[in-house]
Design an enzyme around this catalytic site. Structure first.
Site, PDB file in Angstrom:
ATOM      1  N   ASP A   1       2.353  -3.870  -1.680  1.00  0.00           N
ATOM      2  CA  ASP A   1       1.022  -4.141  -2.241  1.00  0.00           C
ATOM      3  C   ASP A   1       0.725  -5.634  -2.368  1.00  0.00           C
ATOM      4  OD1 ASP A   1       0.478  -1.400  -2.528  1.00  0.00           O
ATOM      5  OD2 ASP A   1       1.382  -1.339  -4.523  1.00  0.00           O
TER       6      ASP A   1
ATOM      7  N   GLY B   1      -5.365  13.304   2.552  1.00  0.00           N
ATOM      8  CA  GLY B   1      -6.082  12.776   3.723  1.00  0.00           C
ATOM      9  C   GLY B   1      -7.570  12.559   3.511  1.00  0.00           C
ATOM     10  N   SER B   2      -8.002  12.378   2.260  1.00  0.00           N
ATOM     11  CA  SER B   2      -9.448  12.200   2.066  1.00  0.00           C
ATOM     12  C   SER B   2      -9.922  10.836   2.580  1.00  0.00           C
ATOM     13  CB  SER B   2      -9.836  12.391   0.598  1.00  0.00           C
ATOM     14  OG  SER B   2      -9.366  11.337  -0.204  1.00  0.00           O
ATOM     15  N   ASN B   3      -9.077   9.813   2.521  1.00  0.00           N
ATOM     16  CA  ASN B   3      -9.472   8.516   3.095  1.00  0.00           C
ATOM     17  C   ASN B   3      -9.553   8.602   4.619  1.00  0.00           C
ATOM     18  OD1 ASN B   3      -9.849   6.143   1.146  1.00  0.00           O
ATOM     19  ND2 ASN B   3      -8.101   7.245   0.275  1.00  0.00           N
TER      20      ASN B   3
ATOM     21  N   HIS C   1      -5.152   0.798  -1.969  1.00  0.00           N
ATOM     22  CA  HIS C   1      -4.404   1.045  -3.206  1.00  0.00           C
ATOM     23  C   HIS C   1      -5.415   1.250  -4.342  1.00  0.00           C
ATOM     24  CE1 HIS C   1      -0.972   0.795  -5.926  1.00  0.00           C
ATOM     25  NE2 HIS C   1      -1.759   0.100  -6.736  1.00  0.00           N
TER      26      HIS C   1
ATOM     27  N   ASN D   1      -3.732  -1.178   4.184  1.00  0.00           N
ATOM     28  CA  ASN D   1      -3.471  -0.119   3.202  1.00  0.00           C
ATOM     29  C   ASN D   1      -4.559  -0.143   2.147  1.00  0.00           C
ATOM     30  OD1 ASN D   1      -1.957   1.933   1.811  1.00  0.00           O
ATOM     31  ND2 ASN D   1      -1.285   0.367   0.358  1.00  0.00           N
TER      32      ASN D   1
END
Ligand code: GRF
Length: 208
Positions: A152, A13-15, A111, A109
Site C-alpha cells: 500500500d 469482483g465488483s471493482n 485500497h 491497486n
C-alpha cells in the site's frame, strides 16, 4: 491504441465489474480486458468474467512447487495475454518480486482507505473500516496507487473521500466507500493510460 488490462482478483469482483462496465459504456475507451486471473476457484469475480465470456485463468498456489514458480506462472500468463497494465481488484496475495519487476510501475491497486492512513499488510477488509471507526475519524475513503514492494506504499494516483456517519458499522462504511471505489478506479485507469500509454515512447517502454 488500446491498452490491454490484466485483472487479478480473489473474491467478489465488483471493482472488476465496474471497470468492465466503464469499458462497455465508453467511459474507458482506451482499454480492453485481456484476461482475468484469479487465485481462488470459488471467486464470484472469476465466474462473472466467465459469464461475460472474457478470457480467464485460475492460478492457485497449491498448483505450484513454491512461491517462485507461482510468480513465474503469473508473469508468463500476463505476458501470454499481452497484458500491458495489471489491475489488482481485490487480489489477496502479495505480489512477488519477479512480477513487480516484470511490470514495474504498471501495476495498480485500490485500497479502501485514505492512504497512507490505514494501509499496510494487515489492513484488509473490514479491519480497515473498524480501525477508522475506533479512532474515530470523521471521514474515510479510497485510494488508487501504484503497486511497489511496500504494501500500500506506492505513488498515490487518486482518492475519493466519504464521511463517517453516526451509527456507521464497518459494513455500512465499506458499502459507502465501495460505491466511490467503482467510480474512482476507472477514472484513474483512464488518466493513467492517457499519461503513460499515449506517446510512442511510453508505449515502447510499456511493452513487455
Ligand atoms: C475492495 O474494497 C478493494 O478496495 C479492496 O478489496 C475489495 C475488493 O472488492 N482492495 P471487490 O472484489 O472489487 O468487490
Amino acid at each position: 491504441m488500446t491498452c490491454r488490462l490484466g485483472i487479478l482478483l480473489s473474491g467478489r469482483g465488483s471493482n472488476f465489474a465496474a471497470i468492465q462496465s466503464a469499458i462497455e459504456e465508453g467511459r474507458l475507451p482506451q482499454a480492453e480486458i485481456a484476461v482475468v486471473i484469479s487465485n481462488r476457484p470459488e471467486a464470484p469475480g472469476l465466474h462473472l468474467a466467465e459469464a461475460l465470456q472474457l478470457k480467464t485463468v485460475l492460478l492457485e498456489k497449491g498448483q505450484f512447487e513454491n512461491r517462485l514458480a507461482f510468480d513465474q506462472a503469473l508473469v508468463d500468463t500476463l505476458q501470454a495475454y499481452g497484458v500491458q497494465l495489471v489491475i489488482l481488484a481485490g487480489y489477496d496475495r502479495i505480489l512477488g518480486q519477479s512480477v513487480l519487476e516484470a511490470y514495474s510501475g504498471r501495476i495498480l491497486n485500490i485500497h479502501p482507505s485514505l492512504l497512507p492512513a490505514y494501509g499496510g499488510k494487515n489492513m484488509v477488509g473490514l479491519k480497515v473500516h473498524q480501525a477508522v471507526l475506533d479512532k474515530p475519524e470523521a471521514e474515510s475513503g479510497c485510494t488508487v496507487h501504484v503497486v511497489t514492494d511496500e504494501v500500500d506504499g506506492g505513488e498515490i494516483l487518486g482518492q475519493r473521500r466519504v464521511p463517517v456517519l453516526p451509527g456507521d458499522t464497518p459494513e455500512s462504511l465499506a458499502e459507502r466507500i465501495l460505491a466511490e471505489e467503482h467510480r474512482l478506479y476507472s477514472d484513474v485507469i483512464r488518466q493513467f493510460i492517457e499519461t503513460h500509454f499515449s506517446s510512442k515512447e511510453t508505449v515502447q517502454n510499456a511493452a513487455v
